[in-house]
Design a protein around this motif. Structure first.
Motif, mmCIF file in Angstrom:
data_model
loop_
_atom_site.group_PDB
_atom_site.id
_atom_site.type_symbol
_atom_site.label_atom_id
_atom_site.label_comp_id
_atom_site.label_asym_id
_atom_site.label_seq_id
_atom_site.Cartn_x
_atom_site.Cartn_y
_atom_site.Cartn_z
ATOM 1 N N VAL A 54 87.912 -4.838 -27.207
ATOM 2 C CA VAL A 54 87.444 -4.917 -25.825
ATOM 3 C C VAL A 54 87.482 -3.545 -25.159
ATOM 4 N N SER A 57 85.012 -0.961 -26.689
ATOM 5 C CA SER A 57 83.620 -1.322 -26.401
ATOM 6 C C SER A 57 83.304 -1.112 -24.925
ATOM 7 N N GLY A 58 84.201 -1.588 -24.057
ATOM 8 C CA GLY A 58 83.959 -1.459 -22.631
ATOM 9 C C GLY A 58 84.013 -0.028 -22.146
ATOM 10 N N PHE A 120 85.054 -7.859 -18.101
ATOM 11 C CA PHE A 120 84.671 -8.450 -19.380
ATOM 12 C C PHE A 120 85.058 -9.921 -19.387
ATOM 13 N N TYR A 130 80.717 -7.475 -21.920
ATOM 14 C CA TYR A 130 81.087 -6.507 -20.892
ATOM 15 C C TYR A 130 80.039 -6.566 -19.794
ATOM 16 N N GLY A 137 78.006 1.537 -16.120
ATOM 17 C CA GLY A 137 79.358 1.129 -16.453
ATOM 18 C C GLY A 137 80.305 2.317 -16.481
ATOM 19 N N SER A 294 91.116 -8.950 -16.924
ATOM 20 C CA SER A 294 89.682 -9.112 -16.704
ATOM 21 C C SER A 294 89.423 -9.375 -15.233
#
Length: 357
Positions: A54, A57-58, A120, A130, A137, A294
């Motif tokens: 997570v 990737s985010g 996310f 995401y 972002g 999150s």
């Protein structure tokens, strides 16, 4: 400290000889220090694979910036002395500055975003989405609180780098400039960290689990219920008062570093080390058991329990750590002992400095 030293390079070293002095103050150690970054990423992948997936990737573009900056460091160290051109060397010196400043800032910004929560969500198959545009972002990470966290991180590491130069290089103009800038950075760390604490109390919501937690259950973040509450991040300090040691250590360490750098003594290094430990530990003390909340779907927030690997993997990691971490620490201590002593200009630039950067 080598990140802070690199960020200080254009400001404490005015001449070619002075720059070589600063660079060779971290020359024997920077590669070993950088390996800890790789080890940290590998440890997250092994212990909390879902968190690794997570966060990497985010924060993809942010991580790319950090990696690109870190790549500039070995190239800068190795190539700056390949030609006698002043322009060539100045270019690589600025590359070293970028390689120190950018990771210090971006990693702090990432921590600031983790404290606020990241947009996310997870579906039933643990597939992550995401909820932010790829480019925007990255810009969204640059919110006011996250930037403040980035400034705390940058000031903290600059203080550490200045403290290292104070005890590692010969007495002279470079050491005096490093101590002066480091003292200001220590004061900035103290003020900015205190400001971040006030902001956290007044303007940043925290997260709290409302359902019973079974730390031994199979990892699945969606099995819990989470609420977003004002002041939730500070609730751990009332529940476990001993945790207040962490922020106190951060503030006291910055103050000790300021005093030590003003006196140009080893106390500056002690204080900056304590400040770094306190600041990092205070983030963990505030957020525990959350690792990555999150902001879109609080139930998808990742904790130390529900995003971890299997018990067998964690046990295997423990065994490997018990065997190899002491060996690494012993070797590192031995290297520091062998290389102990102040670096002089003659060693960095003279006939005896043929193997220096």
């Amino acid at each position: 400290y080598d990140l802070g030293t690199a960020a200080l390079l254009p400001f404490v070293a005015k001449k070619v000889e002075e720059r070589r002095l600063v660079i060779n103050a971290v020359g024997p150690m920077w590669e070993g220090n950088q390996v800890w970054f790789i080890l940290g990423g590998g440890a997250i992948f092994a212990a909390w694979p879902l968190d690794y997936a997570v966060s990497f990737s985010g924060f993809y573009l942010a991580m790319f910036l950090v990696l690109a900056a870190l790549i500039m460091r070995p190239v800068g160290f190795k190539y700056r002395s390949k030609r006698e051109s002043a322009r060539w060397r100045a270019g690589w010196d600025w590359a070293l500055f970028v390689g120190g400043f950018v990771p210090a800032l971006v990693l702090g910004v990432a921590v600031g975003n983790a404290i606020q929560g990241v947009p996310f969500s997870l579906d039933s198959t643990m597939r992550m989405t995401y909820h932010a545009d790829f480019i925007w972002g990255l810009l969204g990470l640059l919110n006011p609180f996250a930037l403040l966290a980035g400034l705390v991180s940058t000031a903290m590491l600059i203080t550490h780098g200045a403290a290292w130069l104070t005890i590692k290089i010969e007495k002279g103009a470079v050491r005096d400039r490093a101590a002066k800038i480091g003292a200001y950075a220590a004061l900035a760390t103290l003020v900015l960290y205190a400001l971040a604490g006030v902001w956290l109390y007044l303007g940043v919501n925290g997260y709290r689990i409302t359902t019973p937690v079974d730390a031994a259950m199979l990892p699945n973040p969606l099995r819990k219920e989470v609420v977003v509450e004002h002041g939730a991040w500070l609730a751990n300090y009332s529940r476990y008062p001993w945790r207040v040691i962490a922020p106190v250590l951060g503030l006291a360490g910055a103050l000790v570093a300021f005093i030590g750098l003003r006196a140009k003594s080893a106390l500056g290094m002690v204080g900056s080390s304590l400040a770094i430990a306190g600041v990092i530990l205070s983030v963990g003390a505030s957020m525990f058991p959350f690792i990555l909340p999150s902001s879109i779907d609080p139930r998808s927030s990742l904790t130390v329990w529900d995003s971890s690997s299997s018990h067998f993997t964690l046990f295997l990691m423990l065994v490997m750590a018990l065997i190899f971490v002491p060996i690494v620490l012993f070797y590192t201590a031995w290297v520091y002992k062998v290389l102990w002593g102040r670096v002089t200009t003659s060693e960095a630039t003279g006939a005896n400095g043929e193997h220096a950067y």
